[in-house]
Write a protein that holds these residues in place. Structure first.
Motif, mmCIF file in Angstrom:
data_model
loop_
_atom_site.group_PDB
_atom_site.id
_atom_site.type_symbol
_atom_site.label_atom_id
_atom_site.label_comp_id
_atom_site.label_asym_id
_atom_site.label_seq_id
_atom_site.Cartn_x
_atom_site.Cartn_y
_atom_site.Cartn_z
ATOM 1 N N LEU A 106 0.766 -1.214 0.070
ATOM 2 C CA LEU A 106 0.058 0.046 -0.044
ATOM 3 C C LEU A 106 0.671 1.199 -0.093
ATOM 4 O O LEU A 106 1.159 1.857 0.896
ATOM 5 C CB LEU A 106 -1.021 0.007 1.000
ATOM 6 N N LEU A 107 1.488 1.604 -1.131
ATOM 7 C CA LEU A 107 2.533 2.792 -1.112
ATOM 8 C C LEU A 107 1.484 4.136 -0.982
ATOM 9 O O LEU A 107 2.418 4.993 -0.657
ATOM 10 C CB LEU A 107 3.021 2.777 -2.482
ATOM 11 N N SER A 108 0.412 4.086 -1.126
ATOM 12 C CA SER A 108 -0.345 5.512 -0.950
ATOM 13 C C SER A 108 -0.501 5.844 0.556
ATOM 14 O O SER A 108 -1.047 6.755 1.142
ATOM 15 C CB SER A 108 -1.489 5.509 -1.628
ATOM 16 N N ASN A 109 -0.590 4.763 1.341
ATOM 17 C CA ASN A 109 -0.895 4.639 2.734
ATOM 18 C C ASN A 109 0.532 5.786 3.522
ATOM 19 O O ASN A 109 1.535 5.624 3.168
ATOM 20 C CB ASN A 109 -0.491 3.274 3.510
ATOM 21 N N SER A 110 -0.422 6.621 4.237
ATOM 22 C CA SER A 110 0.568 7.718 4.805
ATOM 23 C C SER A 110 1.588 6.986 5.594
ATOM 24 O O SER A 110 2.689 7.741 5.528
ATOM 25 C CB SER A 110 -0.268 8.775 5.515
ATOM 26 N N SER A 111 1.454 6.249 6.588
ATOM 27 C CA SER A 111 2.407 5.639 7.380
ATOM 28 C C SER A 111 3.709 4.958 6.507
ATOM 29 O O SER A 111 4.509 5.104 7.055
ATOM 30 C CB SER A 111 1.667 4.710 8.434
ATOM 31 N N ILE A 112 3.093 4.355 5.738
ATOM 32 C CA ILE A 112 4.216 3.588 4.951
ATOM 33 C C ILE A 112 5.105 4.563 4.134
ATOM 34 O O ILE A 112 6.119 4.549 3.916
ATOM 35 C CB ILE A 112 3.413 2.487 3.918
ATOM 36 N N GLY A 153 13.035 -0.281 -2.458
ATOM 37 C CA GLY A 153 12.617 -1.710 -2.421
ATOM 38 C C GLY A 153 12.686 -2.130 -4.002
ATOM 39 O O GLY A 153 12.526 -1.239 -4.547
ATOM 40 N N VAL A 154 12.703 -3.430 -4.188
ATOM 41 C CA VAL A 154 12.189 -4.170 -5.572
ATOM 42 C C VAL A 154 10.797 -4.050 -5.947
ATOM 43 O O VAL A 154 9.974 -4.315 -4.884
ATOM 44 C CB VAL A 154 12.891 -5.364 -5.624
ATOM 45 N N PRO A 155 10.413 -3.262 -6.976
ATOM 46 C CA PRO A 155 9.069 -3.262 -7.086
ATOM 47 C C PRO A 155 8.349 -4.407 -7.680
ATOM 48 O O PRO A 155 8.877 -5.392 -8.206
ATOM 49 C CB PRO A 155 8.973 -2.269 -8.483
ATOM 50 N N PHE A 156 7.333 -4.669 -6.917
ATOM 51 C CA PHE A 156 6.464 -5.847 -7.362
ATOM 52 C C PHE A 156 5.797 -5.356 -8.814
ATOM 53 O O PHE A 156 5.198 -4.453 -8.971
ATOM 54 C CB PHE A 156 5.287 -6.098 -6.452
ATOM 55 N N ILE A 334 2.614 -1.045 -10.452
ATOM 56 C CA ILE A 334 3.415 -1.276 -9.346
ATOM 57 C C ILE A 334 2.599 -1.837 -8.282
ATOM 58 O O ILE A 334 1.789 -1.250 -7.631
ATOM 59 C CB ILE A 334 4.179 0.145 -8.923
ATOM 60 N N GLY A 335 2.880 -3.131 -7.672
ATOM 61 C CA GLY A 335 2.056 -3.764 -6.708
ATOM 62 C C GLY A 335 2.632 -3.619 -5.445
ATOM 63 O O GLY A 335 2.162 -4.211 -4.617
ATOM 64 N N GLY A 336 3.482 -2.686 -5.197
ATOM 65 C CA GLY A 336 4.298 -2.210 -3.884
ATOM 66 C C GLY A 336 5.727 -2.588 -4.038
ATOM 67 O O GLY A 336 6.393 -2.577 -5.146
ATOM 68 N N PHE A 402 1.582 -18.453 -2.032
ATOM 69 C CA PHE A 402 2.968 -17.882 -2.550
ATOM 70 C C PHE A 402 2.629 -16.940 -3.670
ATOM 71 O O PHE A 402 3.503 -15.951 -4.130
ATOM 72 C CB PHE A 402 3.915 -18.987 -2.917
ATOM 73 N N ALA A 403 1.666 -17.134 -4.607
ATOM 74 C CA ALA A 403 1.590 -16.397 -5.719
ATOM 75 C C ALA A 403 1.602 -14.683 -5.774
ATOM 76 O O ALA A 403 2.140 -14.030 -6.608
ATOM 77 C CB ALA A 403 0.228 -16.861 -6.316
ATOM 78 N N SER A 404 0.945 -14.343 -4.619
ATOM 79 C CA SER A 404 0.918 -12.908 -4.393
ATOM 80 C C SER A 404 2.189 -12.274 -3.969
ATOM 81 O O SER A 404 2.392 -11.164 -3.835
ATOM 82 C CB SER A 404 -0.115 -12.298 -3.274
ATOM 83 N N SER A 405 3.226 -13.050 -3.610
ATOM 84 C CA SER A 405 4.593 -12.654 -3.518
ATOM 85 C C SER A 405 5.511 -12.742 -4.393
ATOM 86 O O SER A 405 6.667 -12.666 -4.167
ATOM 87 C CB SER A 405 5.034 -13.729 -2.007
#
Length: 504
Positions: A106-112, A153-156, A334-336, A402-405
């Motif tokens: 969740l790259l749009s999350n303020s805390s992240i 980080g490495v982009p999903f 970009i999935g994160g 595992f697929a989502s990772s």
């Protein structure tokens, strides 16, 4: 990319170029330090990983053992249920209780965003070209995943636009209906799936739209893009920004969803229904429309032994009121990020070894383990080279989580033996032609970083209340005014200033 769908293409190119330039800037001393530290890529790695879990339960060790063998690593997964990822990740970042690898989806999350900008995680841009798979991440992808020119980080790597609608094809056939192509036809299917006994059991026990307790990945965001709503924000030729919920198209979507809800064609419990329950209802034959093309495989697997007669057809093209197709793009593909906290990965040598591990996850062998499992046990390729799952129960238990990772969904492409699954993949690729991007994705707003999530929740709550008939248009407009005064107008100004700078 045409101007109508993407805004100013030239400006986007400038944004990408400016981010790349910033990301490339590092001192000679840092480079010397980088080259002075060595690591042994053949060393056994012990690595912990906070990863997202999109299935009801964590995987067994059957495939995990194979992944560890292929990557020369002992992997300790800390699975975070997707339904609670925002709360869990915010708490973990605040407490500093992190792992060697953290999946930040969740790259749009303020805390992240604040945590990334604080220097808590390693910058990885300068290392990627040292690895055979990571170096293939395009400059555009690196730029899109960067924050103020820095890649933490490495982009999903995901497809640009994966949304659409899934319909029970057997129900359509039972009622003599064709897959819908317009919003009016979608509404009629939702009505018929609710009122016309699509499963033929003589009972009033079906609902058209299944849904869940979020706007973005529930039905609302996809329906709103069909109506022509901007993706997050719209920017005009003068560089002025308008929030999506300030547009008539957003209000038209609210009215459409409200009508669905009032008439019982939208699940009455959607506001308190998590994703897994939404999937279960579909698989059990209680609902007939699901949002998100990528959900097809999971739904078919869940239905096995319960609804063996189930057929699902994916539909990506629904014409809006303007007669054209629009579909929102999730974070420009970009999935994160797979991010590496400095508190856990303490030296550059350790970072390089962990990056080698992520690089190895992108090898074909490991990709297949995380996608299909073990050949001959979980899947096979038929005589046409098409991929087919052999044992759905084993696949769900051993493989599916595992697929989502996987760091990339794009590096290796598989042809599906199931024609509807193959159609779904083709539609996702086709979505790129009429995807609508969020123009703020490469821009920075201090207010959005600090309070964006809080402000977004105000609008989400108001939208849900409107759909459920608990709020009228005047009250919704009052909530929008509250959003403006609480920081929304500040975000608008900051985005406009950032956009203007990128144009120069």
């Amino acid at each position: 990319m045409n101007k109508k769908k993407y805004g100013k293409a030239a400006v986007l190119n400038v944004l990408i170029a400016s981010q790349l330039l910033l990301a490339a800037c590092s001192s000679d001393s840092e480079k010397a330090s980088s080259e002075s530290q060595k690591y042994d890529p053949s060393s056994k790695l012990e690595v912990s990983w906070m990863a997202m879990l999109h299935t009801p339960s964590a995987p067994t060790d059957v495939v995990l053992d194979k992944i560890e063998e292929a990557t020369n690593a002992d992997i300790q997964f800390n699975w975070v249920p997707a339904a609670s990822q925002e709360e869990r990740m915010t708490a973990a970042l605040a407490s500093g209780e992190l792992t060697d690898i953290v999946s930040l989806n969740l790259l749009s999350n303020s805390s992240i965003r604040q945590s990334l900008k604080s220097g808590m995680f390693w910058e990885v841009e300068k290392y990627l070209d040292d690895y055979d798979n990571l170096k293939e991440i395009t400059e555009e992808t690196r730029a899109a995943a960067s924050i103020e020119g820095k890649l933490y980080g490495v982009p999903f790597q995901k497809d640009i636009a994966r949304s659409g609608l899934l319909f029970r094809k057997d129900w359509l056939d039972n009622l003599g209906l064709k897959p819908p192509a317009t919003l009016d036809e979608v509404y009629e299917v939702a009505r018929a799936f609710t009122e016309d006994d699509p499963d033929g059991n003589g009972k009033d026990d079906t609902v058209g739209f299944g849904d869940r307790n979020e706007l973005k990945y529930g039905s609302f965001k996809t329906l709103s893009s069909y109506f022509g709503t901007p993706n997050g924000w719209a920017v005009d030729e003068n560089g002025k920004f308008t929030a999506e919920f300030e547009t008539q198209a957003y209000k038209d979507t609210m009215e459409y969803s409200r009508k669905l809800y009032k008439n019982g064609y939208l699940d009455k419990d959607f506001a308190v229904t998590p994703k897994n329950d939404q999937m279960d209802k579909f698989a059990q034959g209680r609902t007939g429309i699901f949002t998100g093309l990528v959900g097809l495989t999971g739904l078919m697997n869940l239905a096995e032994g319960i609804q063996n007669e189930m057929e699902i057809i994916p539909v990506n093209k629904i014409k809006g009121p303007d007669g054209e197709y629009h579909i929102w793009s999730e974070d420009s593909g970009i999935g994160g990020l797979l991010a590496f906290p400095k508190s856990e990965v303490k030296t550059e040598a350790e970072l390089k070894r962990v990056l080698q591990f992520v690089n190895d996850l992108m090898d074909k062998e490991v990709f297949m383990l995380m996608t299909g499992g073990i050949e001959g046990k979980h899947y096979e390729f038929d005589e046409n080279g098409a991929y087919k799952i052999l044992d759905n129960d084993a696949w769900q238990q051993d493989v599916q989580p595992f697929a989502s990772s996987r760091p990339s969904d794009q590096k290796h492409q598989l042809k599906e033996a199931d024609p509807n699954k193959q159609l779904m993949k083709e539609q996702i690729k086709e979505n790129a032609e009429f995807a609508v991007f969020d123009p703020t994705f490469p821009l920075e707003s201090p207010t959005a970083s600090e309070r964006g999530t809080e402000l977004e929740k105000l609008i989400i709550d108001a939208t849900i209340k409107y759909i459920m008939g608990e709020m009228d248009e005047k009250q919704f407009d009052e909530e929008v005014e509250k959003w403006k005064k609480s920081g929304g107008d500040s975000m608008r100004t900051e985005y406009e200033e950032a956009y203007k700078k990128a144009e120069k």
